[in-house]
Scaffold this active site. Structure first.
Site, PDB file in Angstrom:
ATOM      1  N   GLU A 285      -7.748   6.425  -0.658  1.00 35.12           N
ATOM      2  CA  GLU A 285      -7.919   7.266   0.537  1.00 35.12           C
ATOM      3  C   GLU A 285      -7.840   8.744   0.191  1.00 35.12           C
ATOM      4  O   GLU A 285      -8.426   9.575   0.871  1.00 35.12           O
ATOM      5  CB  GLU A 285      -6.844   6.942   1.588  1.00 35.12           C
ATOM      6  CG  GLU A 285      -7.197   5.776   2.476  1.00 35.12           C
ATOM      7  CD  GLU A 285      -6.281   5.633   3.689  1.00 35.12           C
ATOM      8  OE1 GLU A 285      -5.243   6.305   3.773  1.00 35.12           O
ATOM      9  OE2 GLU A 285      -6.614   4.811   4.556  1.00 35.12           O
ATOM     10  N   HIS A 306      -6.930 -14.253 -17.197  1.00 40.95           N
ATOM     11  CA  HIS A 306      -7.683 -15.504 -17.126  1.00 40.95           C
ATOM     12  C   HIS A 306      -8.736 -15.449 -16.026  1.00 40.95           C
ATOM     13  O   HIS A 306      -9.267 -16.476 -15.617  1.00 40.95           O
ATOM     14  CB  HIS A 306      -6.709 -16.669 -16.923  1.00 40.95           C
ATOM     15  CG  HIS A 306      -5.723 -16.775 -18.051  1.00 40.95           C
ATOM     16  ND1 HIS A 306      -5.861 -17.657 -19.090  1.00 40.95           N
ATOM     17  CD2 HIS A 306      -4.616 -16.042 -18.326  1.00 40.95           C
ATOM     18  CE1 HIS A 306      -4.862 -17.488 -19.946  1.00 40.95           C
ATOM     19  NE2 HIS A 306      -4.092 -16.512 -19.503  1.00 40.95           N
ATOM     20  N   LYS A 420     -13.949   1.955  12.938  1.00 37.15           N
ATOM     21  CA  LYS A 420     -13.271   1.877  14.241  1.00 37.15           C
ATOM     22  C   LYS A 420     -14.273   2.100  15.370  1.00 37.15           C
ATOM     23  O   LYS A 420     -14.251   1.384  16.373  1.00 37.15           O
ATOM     24  CB  LYS A 420     -12.166   2.937  14.329  1.00 37.15           C
ATOM     25  CG  LYS A 420     -11.001   2.677  13.389  1.00 37.15           C
ATOM     26  CD  LYS A 420      -9.913   3.712  13.578  1.00 37.15           C
ATOM     27  CE  LYS A 420      -8.890   3.620  12.469  1.00 37.15           C
ATOM     28  NZ  LYS A 420      -7.949   4.729  12.443  1.00 37.15           N
TER      29      LYS A 420
HETATM   30  O1  PA5 Z   1      -2.871   6.755   5.205  1.00 41.24           O
HETATM   31  C1  PA5 Z   1      -3.212   6.705   6.377  1.00 41.24           C
HETATM   32  O2  PA5 Z   1      -3.194   7.706   7.078  1.00 41.24           O
HETATM   33  C2  PA5 Z   1      -3.656   5.405   7.023  1.00 41.24           C
HETATM   34  O3  PA5 Z   1      -3.723   4.360   6.142  1.00 41.24           O
HETATM   35  C3  PA5 Z   1      -2.671   5.043   8.113  1.00 41.24           C
HETATM   36  O4  PA5 Z   1      -1.402   4.911   7.561  1.00 41.24           O
HETATM   37  C4  PA5 Z   1      -3.053   3.757   8.825  1.00 41.24           C
HETATM   38  O5  PA5 Z   1      -4.339   3.862   9.342  1.00 41.24           O
HETATM   39  C5  PA5 Z   1      -2.081   3.456   9.951  1.00 41.24           C
HETATM   40  O6  PA5 Z   1      -2.048   4.520  10.833  1.00 41.24           O
HETATM   41  P1  PA5 Z   1      -0.918   4.657  11.917  1.00 41.24           P
HETATM   42  O7  PA5 Z   1       0.377   4.824  11.252  1.00 41.24           O
HETATM   43  O8  PA5 Z   1      -1.307   5.867  12.708  1.00 41.24           O
HETATM   44  O9  PA5 Z   1      -0.952   3.413  12.768  1.00 41.24           O
END
Ligand code: PA5
Length: 443
Positions: A285, A306, A420
């Site tokens: 990310e 393996h 989303k």
């Molecule tokens: O790193 C990030 O920002 C995302 O992976 C969020 O942690 C994830 O989408 C969950 O978001 P939230 O804590 O708002 O529910």
């Protein structure tokens, strides 16, 4: 840090003076806050900002849940899930559920998927237990955990009543925004705040990770101590050659510039498997944007030798490997001699399993290096809370440095919105009417 080692001698690269300087500049940006995404740098000095009172408050809340429940459902996804899961798996006996005497409540996870089968199985299994829940969402609006929480909340209220539910449910969320915050305030749930300036994937050392871990019986003070030590060891006052985070970031960017587009994180300890998963989110990310970024993959060894071993040894030469090595095993099991030796293993008699594992690790390292897969080796002293805390902060710091070296904003994730929008359009969410028509026409 004496007990944490980073070895890039088997990468076949020299980190140039320019790369070293770039890593130092990137590290300085994390400190000065002059880089991209500077609203989200709260994690940089998070470990040293955690005091005894904060730990005590989290432990006190965890103790209340532990006193009430033998099953604690921890609800969250992404950065609100993977850190706690990673540390929990690393710190606990993988066969704890087979033990007749359970000292700690079992912490299980929900809201990290939308599988009907998964949540149904959890709800069914929970019937035999006294349950509590920790619901975690920074935005407070994420669909997956919201669905799981609606179900778990209803179950807790049905069983114990609304008043008692407020003793069994704890929310970890934004201080003011989001549906979860509104709901928690209305229902009177104890609430812990996720700081505004700490993004999800950097939040393991906030109550996001610390509360579920304390509930599971993990020594969170030691986890934080390890991170604090690593914060010092990776600061801007540390010379490049002494700073493992700067070296790792510079090495991986050097390898990337040479066409090594995929990094495989691996370990010979299956307990670290979810550290890999946490790391994949952190780097994926943070760096995978603007058409750039090393693709983070992972293996658990020797199991994956393996399966993935063939590709790593002889497939496309775009890979490098980073191995988390554990210096001291946490148990001792010796291979005994066998009079008949039908399995031919007597040549190993008297050796500990960990010696065999170590020879596998060293042998694989050289085989992969010979096959054109550069190898970075991280050594932690043992798998305990302090070492894991140090490891997590090391990866965070290196990720910030590496992302800035790559020229991206390591602290946003614009790409996670695309799915989303489509999902909401397909589910006819109010406000998505036009998108809904358009996407359905494409199916
Ligand atoms: O790193 C990030 O920002 C995302 O992976 C969020 O942690 C994830 O989408 C969950 O978001 P939230 O804590 O708002 O529910």
């Amino acid at each position: 840090m004496e007990t944490f080692k980073l070895d890039i001698s088997k990468t076949g690269i020299e980190v140039s003076a320019e790369m070293q300087a770039a890593a130092q500049r990137a590290n300085a940006l994390l400190e000065s806050g002059e880089g991209a995404g500077n609203d989200f740098l709260g994690w940089v000095h998070l470990p040293s900002s955690i005091d005894d009172a904060q730990i005590a408050a989290i432990e006190a809340q965890a103790a209340k849940l532990r006193a009430k429940a033998d099953l604690i459902v921890c609800i969250g996804i992404g950065g609100s899930y993977l850190g706690a899961k990673a540390v929990l798996e690393a710190m606990t006996d993988p066969f704890r559920l087979l033990r007749k005497e359970q000292q700690d409540p079992t912490v299980v996870f929900a809201g990290q998927n939308i599988s009907e089968e998964y949540i149904h199985a959890l709800m069914e299994a929970s019937k035999e237990h006294s349950i509590a829940a920790i619901v975690i969402s920074k935005s407070g609006t994420t669909t997956e955990p919201a669905i799981a929480f609606r179900l778990i909340k209803a179950e807790i209220e049905k069983r114990y009543g609304k008043q008692e539910a407020a003793e069994r449910i704890v929310a970890v969320t934004d201080k003011a925004r989001g549906a979860l915050k509104t709901l928690a305030t209305q229902e009177g749930y104890p609430t812990f705040v996720i700081p505004d300036d700490v993004g999800g994937r950097f939040s393991v050392l906030t109550p996001v990770g610390l509360l579920p871990l304390a509930a599971a019986g993990v020594d969170i003070a030691a986890l934080v101590r390890g991170a604090q030590r690593m914060e010092q060891a990776t600061g801007t006052d540390v010379a490049f050659g002494q700073n493992p985070a700067a070296i790792y970031a510079a090495a991986r960017n050097t390898l990337y510039a040479q066409g090594k587009k995929i990094e495989i994180l691996g370990s010979y300890e299956p307990k670290l498997q979810y550290v890999n998963e946490w790391w994949k989110q952190l780097y994926g990310e943070s760096e995978g944007k603007q058409g750039k970024g090393i693709f983070p993959a992972s293996v658990t060894l020797t199991a994956d030798l393996h399966s993935m071993g063939q590709y790593i040894q002889e497939g496309e030469r775009t890979l490098f490997e980073t191995i988390i090595s554990v210096a001291k095993p946490g148990a001792e099991v010796v291979i005994e001699a066998d009079a008949e030796n039908l399995d031919g293993l007597n040549f190993m008699a008297g050796k500990r399993i960990s010696e065999v594992n170590r020879m596998a690790e060293l042998g694989v390292q050289l085989a992969h290096v010979d096959g054109g897969v550069p190898n970075i080796r991280i050594e932690i002293p043992q798998i305990d809370a302090e070492a894991v805390g140090a490891l997590l902060y090391f990866f965070e710091r290196a990720c910030g440095i590496s992302g800035y070296m790559l020229g991206v904003n390591p602290f946003d994730q614009p790409g996670v919105e695309a799915y989303k929008k489509n999902m909401f359009a397909l589910l006819d969410k109010p406000g998505y009417e036009e998108a809904s028509k358009a996407i359905k026409a494409r199916l």
